[in-house]
Design an enzyme around this catalytic site. Structure first.
Site, PDB file in Angstrom:
ATOM      1  N   PRO A 185      -0.870   5.957  -6.324  1.00  0.00           N
ATOM      2  CA  PRO A 185      -0.758   7.343  -5.878  1.00  0.00           C
ATOM      3  C   PRO A 185       0.470   7.623  -5.024  1.00  0.00           C
ATOM      4  CG  PRO A 185      -2.540   6.227  -4.719  1.00  0.00           C
ATOM      5  CD  PRO A 185      -2.068   5.305  -5.796  1.00  0.00           C
ATOM      6  N   ASN A 186       1.027   8.782  -5.277  1.00  0.00           N
ATOM      7  CA  ASN A 186       2.158   9.352  -4.557  1.00  0.00           C
ATOM      8  C   ASN A 186       3.486   8.669  -4.840  1.00  0.00           C
ATOM      9  OD1 ASN A 186       0.579  11.364  -3.172  1.00  0.00           O
ATOM     10  ND2 ASN A 186      -0.255   9.662  -1.985  1.00  0.00           N
TER      11      ASN A 186
ATOM     12  N   ARG B  23       9.832  11.645  -1.325  1.00  0.00           N
ATOM     13  CA  ARG B  23       8.762  11.447  -0.349  1.00  0.00           C
ATOM     14  C   ARG B  23       9.244  10.548   0.788  1.00  0.00           C
ATOM     15  NH1 ARG B  23       3.894   7.186  -0.967  1.00  0.00           N
ATOM     16  NH2 ARG B  23       2.817   7.701   0.942  1.00  0.00           N
TER      17      ARG B  23
ATOM     18  N   TYR C 186      10.743   5.219   2.321  1.00  0.00           N
ATOM     19  CA  TYR C 186      10.769   4.758   0.938  1.00  0.00           C
ATOM     20  C   TYR C 186      12.146   4.828   0.276  1.00  0.00           C
ATOM     21  CZ  TYR C 186       5.771   5.127   1.602  1.00  0.00           C
ATOM     22  OH  TYR C 186       4.504   4.987   2.092  1.00  0.00           O
TER      23      TYR C 186
ATOM     24  N   ASN D 270       2.188  -1.928  -7.374  1.00  0.00           N
ATOM     25  CA  ASN D 270       2.275  -1.238  -6.092  1.00  0.00           C
ATOM     26  C   ASN D 270       1.135  -0.225  -6.118  1.00  0.00           C
ATOM     27  OD1 ASN D 270       2.782   0.341  -3.851  1.00  0.00           O
ATOM     28  ND2 ASN D 270       4.997   0.389  -4.160  1.00  0.00           N
TER      29      ASN D 270
ATOM     30  N   ALA E 198      -1.690   3.535  -1.450  1.00  0.00           N
ATOM     31  CA  ALA E 198      -2.797   3.560  -0.488  1.00  0.00           C
ATOM     32  C   ALA E 198      -4.051   2.874  -1.012  1.00  0.00           C
ATOM     33  CB  ALA E 198      -3.111   5.001  -0.097  1.00  0.00           C
TER      34      ALA E 198
ATOM     35  N   HIS F  42      -5.294  -0.574   0.335  1.00  0.00           N
ATOM     36  CA  HIS F  42      -6.090  -0.718   1.553  1.00  0.00           C
ATOM     37  C   HIS F  42      -7.521  -0.219   1.405  1.00  0.00           C
ATOM     38  CE1 HIS F  42      -1.969  -1.141   2.821  1.00  0.00           C
ATOM     39  NE2 HIS F  42      -1.742   0.100   2.428  1.00  0.00           N
TER      40      HIS F  42
ATOM     41  N   ASP G 236     -11.319  -5.905  -7.876  1.00  0.00           N
ATOM     42  CA  ASP G 236     -12.221  -6.483  -8.878  1.00  0.00           C
ATOM     43  C   ASP G 236     -11.570  -6.520 -10.259  1.00  0.00           C
ATOM     44  OD1 ASP G 236     -14.197  -6.906  -6.989  1.00  0.00           O
ATOM     45  OD2 ASP G 236     -15.416  -5.173  -7.594  1.00  0.00           O
TER      46      ASP G 236
ATOM     47  N   GLU H 205       1.527  -8.237  -5.948  1.00  0.00           N
ATOM     48  CA  GLU H 205       1.414  -7.024  -5.126  1.00  0.00           C
ATOM     49  C   GLU H 205       2.777  -6.718  -4.520  1.00  0.00           C
ATOM     50  OE1 GLU H 205      -0.755  -5.664  -0.963  1.00  0.00           O
ATOM     51  OE2 GLU H 205      -1.498  -7.434  -2.014  1.00  0.00           O
TER      52      GLU H 205
ATOM     53  N   HIS I  26       5.144  -3.818  -2.152  1.00  0.00           N
ATOM     54  CA  HIS I  26       5.271  -2.647  -1.276  1.00  0.00           C
ATOM     55  C   HIS I  26       6.739  -2.447  -0.962  1.00  0.00           C
ATOM     56  CE1 HIS I  26       0.985  -2.412  -0.785  1.00  0.00           C
ATOM     57  NE2 HIS I  26       0.990  -3.722  -0.622  1.00  0.00           N
ATOM     58  N   ILE I  27       7.167  -1.212  -0.991  1.00  0.00           N
ATOM     59  CA  ILE I  27       8.552  -0.873  -0.701  1.00  0.00           C
ATOM     60  C   ILE I  27       8.827  -1.058   0.786  1.00  0.00           C
ATOM     61  CG2 ILE I  27      10.240   1.011  -0.719  1.00  0.00           C
ATOM     62  CD1 ILE I  27       8.589   2.082  -3.214  1.00  0.00           C
ATOM     63  N   SER I  28       7.909  -0.597   1.605  1.00  0.00           N
ATOM     64  CA  SER I  28       8.062  -0.720   3.061  1.00  0.00           C
ATOM     65  C   SER I  28       7.378  -1.993   3.541  1.00  0.00           C
ATOM     66  CB  SER I  28       7.452   0.497   3.771  1.00  0.00           C
ATOM     67  OG  SER I  28       6.045   0.499   3.618  1.00  0.00           O
TER      68      SER I  28
ATOM     69  N   ARG J 275       3.741  -0.966   9.953  1.00  0.00           N
ATOM     70  CA  ARG J 275       3.320   0.432   9.917  1.00  0.00           C
ATOM     71  C   ARG J 275       1.954   0.610  10.562  1.00  0.00           C
ATOM     72  NH1 ARG J 275       4.406   2.976   4.304  1.00  0.00           N
ATOM     73  NH2 ARG J 275       3.951   4.810   5.531  1.00  0.00           N
TER      74      ARG J 275
ATOM     75  N   ARG K 170      -2.744   0.055   7.329  1.00  0.00           N
ATOM     76  CA  ARG K 170      -1.936  -0.521   6.251  1.00  0.00           C
ATOM     77  C   ARG K 170      -1.776  -2.038   6.391  1.00  0.00           C
ATOM     78  NH1 ARG K 170       0.503   3.811   3.434  1.00  0.00           N
ATOM     79  NH2 ARG K 170       0.602   5.698   4.681  1.00  0.00           N
TER      80      ARG K 170
END
Length: 141
Positions: A10-11, A18, A23, A75, A78, A81, A88, A99, A101-103, A108, A112
């Protein structure tokens, strides 16, 4: 050569617009173009959804196809978390999942700092901006 599937949650369709201070200014399309240029013989598929079930469906759709896919770069945004369901789905499949993550999520907000998917992924790459996707691909090759 086997394919790599990149899944964004999402997002992440808003990359480049954004919160660029977190990001960056690159869109996912720009990042994909650079990845495809760097790995011209590697088929890179991309999927993005703001919907948890669609992400799970995509993981299920390719997750047992070890003849065609080398792995999944995920990625989950949200959902990282919050989604036991995505964890699963990862546990259920044969393909390795990295996995991304950009940040640097550890620097943070406290929420997170916990990932429900990390324990079922091959590894985690975070904090290297859009280059996190390249590093994840390298780990799967």
């Amino acid at each position: 050569m086997k394919k790599i599937l990149i899944i964004n949650g999402p997002n992440l369709n808003l990359l480049g617009r954004r919160e660029p201070d977190i990001y960056g200014y690159d869109t996912m399309e720009q990042s994909l173009a650079r990845l495809r240029e760097k790995y011209p013989s590697l088929p890179i598929e991309y999927f993005q959804s703001n919907h948890e079930g669609a992400i799970i469906d995509r993981i299920h759709a390719v997750g047992f196809d070890t003849d065609l896919y080398a792995g999944i770069v995920l990625n989950a945004g949200a959902y990282t978390h919050t989604s036991l369901a995505i964890a699963d789905a990862i546990s259920a499949i044969s393909l390795p999942v990295v996995e991304v993550h950009i940040s640097n999520v550890s620097s943070r907000e406290p929420i997170r700092h916990t990932s429900l998917i990390s324990p079922v992924c091959r590894g985690v790459i975070a904090g290297f901006g859009m280059d996190s996707y390249r590093l994840a691909i390298e780990s799967l090759l």
